[in-house]
Design a protein around this motif. Structure first.
Motif, PDB file in Angstrom:
ATOM      1  N   THR A   1       0.821  -1.212   0.000  1.00 19.51           N
ATOM      2  CA  THR A   1       0.000   0.000   0.000  1.00 19.51           C
ATOM      3  C   THR A   1       0.854   1.262   0.000  1.00 19.51           C
ATOM      4  N   GLN A   2       2.059   1.170   0.553  1.00 19.02           N
ATOM      5  CA  GLN A   2       2.956   2.319   0.609  1.00 19.02           C
ATOM      6  C   GLN A   2       4.082   2.159  -0.417  1.00 19.02           C
ATOM      7  N   PRO A   3       4.623   3.278  -0.916  1.00 17.78           N
ATOM      8  CA  PRO A   3       5.778   3.189  -1.818  1.00 17.78           C
ATOM      9  C   PRO A   3       6.963   2.511  -1.116  1.00 17.78           C
ATOM     10  N   ILE A   4       7.742   1.754  -1.891  1.00 21.30           N
ATOM     11  CA  ILE A   4       8.875   1.009  -1.331  1.00 21.30           C
ATOM     12  C   ILE A   4      10.149   1.285  -2.133  1.00 21.30           C
ATOM     13  N   PRO A   5      11.320   1.064  -1.515  1.00 21.15           N
ATOM     14  CA  PRO A   5      12.591   1.251  -2.227  1.00 21.15           C
ATOM     15  C   PRO A   5      12.797   0.156  -3.282  1.00 21.15           C
ATOM     16  N   VAL A   6      13.684   0.418  -4.218  1.00 20.02           N
ATOM     17  CA  VAL A   6      13.948  -0.517  -5.305  1.00 20.02           C
ATOM     18  C   VAL A   6      14.539  -1.831  -4.786  1.00 20.02           C
TER      19      VAL A   6
ATOM     20  N   ILE B   1      17.587  -2.778 -12.101  1.00 19.74           N
ATOM     21  CA  ILE B   1      16.350  -1.990 -12.202  1.00 19.74           C
ATOM     22  C   ILE B   1      16.695  -0.509 -12.310  1.00 19.74           C
ATOM     23  N   THR B   2      17.586  -0.028 -11.437  1.00 19.52           N
ATOM     24  CA  THR B   2      17.912   1.395 -11.480  1.00 19.52           C
ATOM     25  C   THR B   2      18.663   1.767 -12.761  1.00 19.52           C
ATOM     26  N   THR B   3      19.470   0.847 -13.279  1.00 16.05           N
ATOM     27  CA  THR B   3      20.151   1.116 -14.558  1.00 16.05           C
ATOM     28  C   THR B   3      19.124   1.286 -15.667  1.00 16.05           C
TER      29      THR B   3
ATOM     30  N   GLY C   1       5.333   8.007 -10.488  1.00 14.13           N
ATOM     31  CA  GLY C   1       5.259   7.592  -9.085  1.00 14.13           C
ATOM     32  C   GLY C   1       6.569   7.281  -8.400  1.00 14.13           C
ATOM     33  N   ILE C   2       7.679   7.800  -8.932  1.00 12.24           N
ATOM     34  CA  ILE C   2       8.966   7.650  -8.243  1.00 12.24           C
ATOM     35  C   ILE C   2       9.194   8.941  -7.471  1.00 12.24           C
ATOM     36  N   THR C   3       9.340   8.819  -6.156  1.00 14.08           N
ATOM     37  CA  THR C   3       9.543   9.993  -5.312  1.00 14.08           C
ATOM     38  C   THR C   3      10.705   9.735  -4.356  1.00 14.08           C
ATOM     39  N   SER C   4      11.046  10.750  -3.589  1.00 18.11           N
ATOM     40  CA  SER C   4      12.083  10.575  -2.576  1.00 18.11           C
ATOM     41  C   SER C   4      11.523  10.988  -1.228  1.00 18.11           C
ATOM     42  N   GLU C   5      12.034  10.325  -0.192  1.00 23.49           N
ATOM     43  CA  GLU C   5      11.599  10.613   1.183  1.00 23.49           C
ATOM     44  C   GLU C   5      12.814  10.818   2.060  1.00 23.49           C
ATOM     45  N   GLU C   6      12.666  11.688   3.033  1.00 23.45           N
ATOM     46  CA  GLU C   6      13.703  11.864   4.056  1.00 23.45           C
ATOM     47  C   GLU C   6      13.404  10.883   5.184  1.00 23.45           C
ATOM     48  N   ARG C   7      14.424  10.150   5.596  1.00 16.56           N
ATOM     49  CA  ARG C   7      14.265   9.195   6.697  1.00 16.56           C
ATOM     50  C   ARG C   7      15.372   9.418   7.708  1.00 16.56           C
ATOM     51  N   ALA C   8      15.124   8.954   8.919  1.00  8.48           N
ATOM     52  CA  ALA C   8      16.129   9.052   9.978  1.00  8.48           C
ATOM     53  C   ALA C   8      16.793   7.698  10.136  1.00  8.48           C
ATOM     54  N   GLY C   9      18.121   7.684  10.130  1.00  9.44           N
ATOM     55  CA  GLY C   9      18.869   6.448  10.302  1.00  9.44           C
ATOM     56  C   GLY C   9      19.834   6.558  11.467  1.00  9.44           C
TER      57      GLY C   9
ATOM     58  N   VAL D   1      11.675   6.040  -3.451  1.00 10.61           N
ATOM     59  CA  VAL D   1      10.642   5.019  -3.300  1.00 10.61           C
ATOM     60  C   VAL D   1       9.736   4.997  -4.530  1.00 10.61           C
ATOM     61  N   TYR D   2       9.071   3.857  -4.701  1.00 11.94           N
ATOM     62  CA  TYR D   2       8.291   3.591  -5.913  1.00 11.94           C
ATOM     63  C   TYR D   2       6.875   3.184  -5.522  1.00 11.94           C
ATOM     64  N   ASN D   3       5.882   3.917  -6.055  1.00  9.30           N
ATOM     65  CA  ASN D   3       4.497   3.548  -5.753  1.00  9.30           C
ATOM     66  C   ASN D   3       4.051   2.418  -6.686  1.00  9.30           C
TER      67      ASN D   3
END
Length: 195
Positions: free
Chosen positions: A85-90, A114-116, A146-154, A163-165
């Motif tokens: 349901t949520q966008p996920i990384p490649v 995939i990214t290439t 539907g390819i977006t970027s998100e800021e996350r805390a690591g 991430v990809y919807n």
């Protein structure tokens, strides 16, 4: 010391133990020590004999690694892919595809394939970050699908993840043949620029 010499050394060591001798000094081990027990001694003689057979056979023959087949997947199998349901990384997309086809004699689909593909198709672009590292970010065309970027805390502070919807994941699945072609291509090393 060759492998065969190491095996012979070990066999001689075990043989001395089996005969109730201290392998370092050659002196008899006291009667109350565990290695003097008949069952332990018998096991040590058995191991010594196995090592002798290995030596007589020329050492340990390692089976050559079988070359794995390139990753492949049928459209019927790919149809079992479940969209979160949520966008996920490649990397998660690649893992989900690999999980659909768990064949140990086959290479895995690499997320870089995939990214290439997405870079070549104009959905991603490579940029240089403030610390001089290269990263991939969506283009306008990528954002539309539907390819977006998100800021996350690591653990090492904040970071950006692409991430990809569902729509972007469907585009990847629809182009799996081109991605698998990239995945099967031999690795090439970048040629250093002339100075």
């Amino acid at each position: 010391m060759t492998e065969l010499e190491k095996i012979e050394y070990t066999r001689a060591f075990v043989e001395k133990l089996a005969n109730g001798l201290n392998p370092m000094t050659g002196e008899p081990v006291p009667e109350h020590e565990l290695i003097r027990h008949a069952r332990v001694s018998g096991c040590l003689f058995y191991v010594s004999d196995l090592l002798r057979q290995v030596i007589e056979g020329g050492g340990i023959r390692r089976k050559p690694k079988e070359k794995k087949r390139p990753f492949e997947i049928t459209y019927e199998t790919l149809a079992r892919y479940t969209f979160p349901t949520q966008p996920i990384p490649v990397s998660e997309i690649a893992r989900r595809i690999n999980d659909l086809n768990p064949d140990d004699n086959m290479t895995k689909l690499k997320y870089r394939s995939i990214t290439t593909f997405l870079l070549q198709a104009g959905f991603l672009r490579e940029i240089e970050t403030a610390d001089g590292k290269k990263t991939k970010m969506p283009t306008r065309q990528g954002a539309v699908i539907g390819i977006t970027s998100e800021e996350r805390a690591g653990a090492n502070g904040p970071y950006t993840v692409v991430v990809y919807n569902e729509q972007a994941q469907r585009l990847i699945l629809d182009n799996i043949d081109a991605i698998l072609e990239i995945n099967a291509a031999p690795k090439t090393r970048p040629v250093p620029a002339e100075t």
